[in-house]
Design a protein around this motif. Structure first.
Motif, PDB file in Angstrom:
ATOM      1  N   LEU A  26       0.820  -1.210   0.000  1.00  0.00           N
ATOM      2  CA  LEU A  26       0.000   0.000   0.000  1.00  0.00           C
ATOM      3  C   LEU A  26       0.856   1.263   0.000  1.00  0.00           C
ATOM      4  N   GLU A  46      -0.442   4.273  -7.100  1.00  0.00           N
ATOM      5  CA  GLU A  46      -0.884   4.396  -5.714  1.00  0.00           C
ATOM      6  C   GLU A  46      -1.860   3.262  -5.423  1.00  0.00           C
ATOM      7  N   THR A  48      -4.339   1.441  -2.443  1.00  0.00           N
ATOM      8  CA  THR A  48      -5.046   1.608  -1.175  1.00  0.00           C
ATOM      9  C   THR A  48      -5.876   0.359  -0.906  1.00  0.00           C
TER      10      THR A  48
END
Length: 318
Positions: A26, A46, A48
């Motif tokens: 993450l 990115e 998440t």
């Protein structure tokens, strides 16, 4: 009953391991993609986690960022579905578990292995605003290209100094994208700065001002379909203010302050972006080394006779 308990325990342990494996991936990663032939190029991702599901967004080599289409853990590796090379040709990233803040992997198109992947955790770049700045100084003297050099297709360099202006002498030709002309960048590199730059972009013209060579302030238009691709946008990340007009064919002024990864942009004295965070590089970045100083570069490989002038820089005063 015992077998049921063992089964539940095994499932719980597997979920815990998967969650731990996921956690390591993450965050934001500055990526370098190295093909078997040709030069390495930057990307950014990115990742998440929400409700046990891995989500994310990726910045490809060019163009705008887009969401990943899926991700899953398989045998300790993270498989990220990043999109399509063309319809029916899926691209995925097979990433090994990070070690010491570094990420490695391989890009696949279907079952075929492609470029190697290497990433580092994107730096926070969380720095306070300097209390004092140096006096603005010119980084273009209006007479010649001293301090600047063409990049990209240097054999088709259209940049000239003329009448005190830095000119991309590259007329638009319908159906063609800039004739493969060169971009241009400063030979000097900068970290935090205040930039003043004036530009005259014709109707239909398209260029960009890259800060540290990584973050594009859009100049011109991509046809008006997406506000985040229009004059004054931080390309694909932040659109100009609602109702802002491109006002192409006229001289306009940008004053840009970049400290760490926070940028403020005024256009003709009007606030366009107020200390917004730059999540990562934009398409067309020179590299993904976000912690390092970088040059300014101006796009010349699109189209339109773009004029720049009165380019000055201030840096934090020591």
């Amino acid at each position: 009953m015992k077998s049921l308990f063992v089964s539940i325990l095994a499932t719980a342990l597997a979920s815990t391991v998967a969650a731990q494996d996921t956690k390591a991936f993450l965050g934001r990663w500055d990526m370098t993609v190295t093909p078997a032939t040709g030069k390495p190029y930057p990307q950014w991702i990115e990742l998440t986690e929400s409700g046990g599901k891995i989500e994310g967004r990726i910045q490809p080599r060019g163009g705008a960022w887009h969401p990943i289409t899926g991700a899953r853990i398989e045998s300790g590796k993270l498989i990220v579905d990043v999109g399509e090379a063309h319809p029916g040709s899926e691209i995925s990233w097979e990433l090994t578990s990070p070690s010491a803040g570094k990420l490695t992997g391989i890009e696949k198109q279907g079952d075929a292995s492609g470029p190697t992947l290497a990433g580092v955790k994107a730096p926070l770049l969380d720095r306070p605003m300097p209390k004092k700045w140096t006096k603005p100084r010119p980084i273009f003297d209006g007479k010649d290209l001293k301090g600047w050099e063409p990049i990209g297709n240097v054999d088709n360099n259209k940049w000239v100094a003329r009448n005190g202006e830095l000119v991309n002498d590259n007329p638009e030709v319908p159906g063609q994208r800039g004739h493969g002309a060169a971009n241009i960048m400063t030979t000097e590199k900068f970290q935090d700065f205040k930039l003043h730059i004036e530009v005259n972009c014709p109707e239909g013209g398209n260029s960009g001002i890259y800060l540290r060579g990584r973050y594009e302030l859009q100049v011109g238009t991509e046809g008006g379909k997406l506000p985040s691709h229009e004059m004054g946008a931080i390309y694909s990340w932040y659109p100009p203010p609602a109702g802002a007009e491109n006002n192409l064919g006229k001289w306009t002024t940008f004053d840009v302050t970049l400290v760490g990864r926070h940028v403020t942009v005024l256009r003709d004295g009007k606030m366009y972006h107020d200390n917004v965070e730059l999540p990562g590089p934009t398409g067309g970045a020179l590299d993904s080394n976000e912690s390092e100083p970088g040059p300014f570069y101006l796009q010349g490989d699109h189209h339109g006779v773009i004029l720049y002038r009165n380019i000055t820089i201030s840096v934090p005063k020591k």
